[in-house]
Design an enzyme around this catalytic site. Structure first.
Site, PDB file in Angstrom:
ATOM      1  N   LYS A 234       0.726  -1.215   0.071  1.00 54.46           N
ATOM      2  CA  LYS A 234      -0.150  -0.014   0.050  1.00 54.46           C
ATOM      3  C   LYS A 234       0.792   1.128  -0.064  1.00 54.46           C
ATOM      4  O   LYS A 234       0.560   2.205  -0.599  1.00 54.46           O
ATOM      5  CB  LYS A 234      -0.945   0.042   1.264  1.00 54.46           C
TER       6      LYS A 234
ATOM      7  N   GLN B 153      -5.105  -1.793   9.352  1.00 49.36           N
ATOM      8  CA  GLN B 153      -5.074  -3.111   8.744  1.00 49.36           C
ATOM      9  C   GLN B 153      -5.636  -4.159   9.682  1.00 49.36           C
ATOM     10  O   GLN B 153      -5.539  -4.373  10.847  1.00 49.36           O
ATOM     11  CB  GLN B 153      -3.464  -3.276   8.400  1.00 49.36           C
TER      12      GLN B 153
ATOM     13  N   ASP C  78     -11.349   2.712   3.598  1.00 43.34           N
ATOM     14  CA  ASP C  78     -11.832   1.311   3.555  1.00 43.34           C
ATOM     15  C   ASP C  78     -13.293   1.332   3.352  1.00 43.34           C
ATOM     16  O   ASP C  78     -13.729   0.212   3.036  1.00 43.34           O
ATOM     17  CB  ASP C  78     -11.538   0.581   4.921  1.00 43.34           C
TER      18      ASP C  78
HETATM   19  N1  GUN Z   1      -7.312  -7.138   5.683  1.00 43.85           N
HETATM   20  C1  GUN Z   1      -7.611  -7.784   4.669  1.00 43.85           C
HETATM   21  N2  GUN Z   1      -8.028  -7.218   3.674  1.00 43.85           N
HETATM   22  C2  GUN Z   1      -8.211  -5.753   4.241  1.00 43.85           C
HETATM   23  C3  GUN Z   1      -8.787  -4.464   3.787  1.00 43.85           C
HETATM   24  O1  GUN Z   1      -9.151  -4.101   2.658  1.00 43.85           O
HETATM   25  N3  GUN Z   1      -8.527  -3.322   4.702  1.00 43.85           N
HETATM   26  C4  GUN Z   1      -8.088  -3.743   5.924  1.00 43.85           C
HETATM   27  N4  GUN Z   1      -8.014  -2.341   6.736  1.00 43.85           N
HETATM   28  N5  GUN Z   1      -7.376  -4.907   6.241  1.00 43.85           N
HETATM   29  C5  GUN Z   1      -7.669  -5.750   5.602  1.00 43.85           C
END
Ligand code: GUN
Length: 285
Positions: free
Chosen positions: A52, A96, A119
């Site tokens: 990311k 996350q 998100d």
């Molecule tokens: N863990 C796995 N996929 C995601 C996601 O799209 N966002 C977040 N915050 N954690 C994740």
């Protein structure tokens, strides 16, 4: 059958975003910023967070990584989120998942300012999605919609079957397809005769997390098949939730694993960060 090239489509999205970010800087002195919070040492999460940050840098988004100890207390995380909510440099916040067991994840998600919810997991944004109001929306479903649009499929009036009912993919993608006038069925582990339901679907979204669960001969001829699953087999192979070989003989369009939905999720996260920055700065064009 056409394999949908998610890598290529995501690269095109990122290249448009890069220009948009440059224009925001030039015209408004605004640099979108994304804060990523990682708690603990989950190896997969570490890879996601690194990817990311890399993707942010590539399009000119500033990223801020906050790494907290595995044993961090609820109040440590909430304190950090409150700080990020107030920061002028941060327009998007992502915590996350999964969080360690001592943490109440729902409370953490709810503490994020809905305006900075990159998100789209905040209950306020989920509710807005349900009500058909503008909102920050979850990245994977947004990416799926982009992929379907890319095939040129007219969604209106189509039968869509979503397999999986998570808050991250199943529920929001069902709402997005419904908003585009598909007739949507949500299937899950307790659904009777999933094969029969899938065999009637013009659009199949597979997001249940079980390797090759959906068999090729369940797919209706000409269906659009989107595979969200990423499953590592014992022999090291990476496969989706759909048996690709058989399904690709019947589908009109199908996403591969890897290289289908995955790259779109990060591209949509970047897009949400730019959208959030614009909204916070009151820039509408
Ligand atoms: N863990 C796995 N996929 C995601 C996601 O799209 N966002 C977040 N915050 N954690 C994740």
């Amino acid at each position: 059958m056409v394999t949908i090239n998610g890598k290529e489509i995501a690269a095109a999205v990122r290249s448009v975003l890069k220009e948009e970010v440059a224009a925001l800087k030039a015209a408004h002195g605004l640099t979108p910023g994304l804060a990523v919070v990682l708690v603990g040492e989950n190896p997969a999460s570490k890879v996601y967070v690194r990817n990311k940050a890399k993707a942010c840098a590539e399009v000119g988004i500033r990223s801020f990584q906050h790494l907290l100890h595995e044993k961090a207390a609820q109040e440590d995380i909430l304190g950090l989120v409150r700080e990020l909510n107030e920061s002028k440099d941060v327009h998007g916040i992502l915590v996350q998942m999964p969080l360690p067991p001592q943490i109440d994840s729902a409370a953490v998600l709810e503490a994020i300012s809905p305006d900075k919810d990159a998100d789209g997991f905040h209950p306020c944004n989920m509710g807005r999605l349900m009500a058909g109001m503008p909102s920050l929306q979850p990245c994977t479903p947004l990416g799926i919609m982009r992929l379907i649009e890319h095939t040129g499929t007219d969604i209106s009036g189509k039968d869509a079957v979503v397999v999986g009912r998570s808050n991250i993919v199943g529920k929001p993608i069902a709402l997005m397809l419904l908003a585009r006038s598909a007739t949507v069925t949500i299937c899950h582990s307790k659904t009777a005769d999933i094969a029969k339901r899938i065999s009637g679907a013009d659009i199949v979204i597979a997001a249940l997390g079980r390797p090759e669960f959906i068999k090729g001969d369940w797919i209706k001829k000409g269906a659009v098949v989107i595979d969200v699953g990423i499953n590592r087999l014992n022999d090291g192979r990476l496969v989706g939730d759909v048996e690709f070989g058989g399904a690709s003989k019947r589908a009109s369009f199908i996403t591969p694993v890897p290289g289908g939905v995955g790259p779109m999720t990060i591209a949509m996260l970047l897009q949400n960060t730019v959208t959030a920055a614009r909204l916070q700065a009151g820039i509408t064009v």
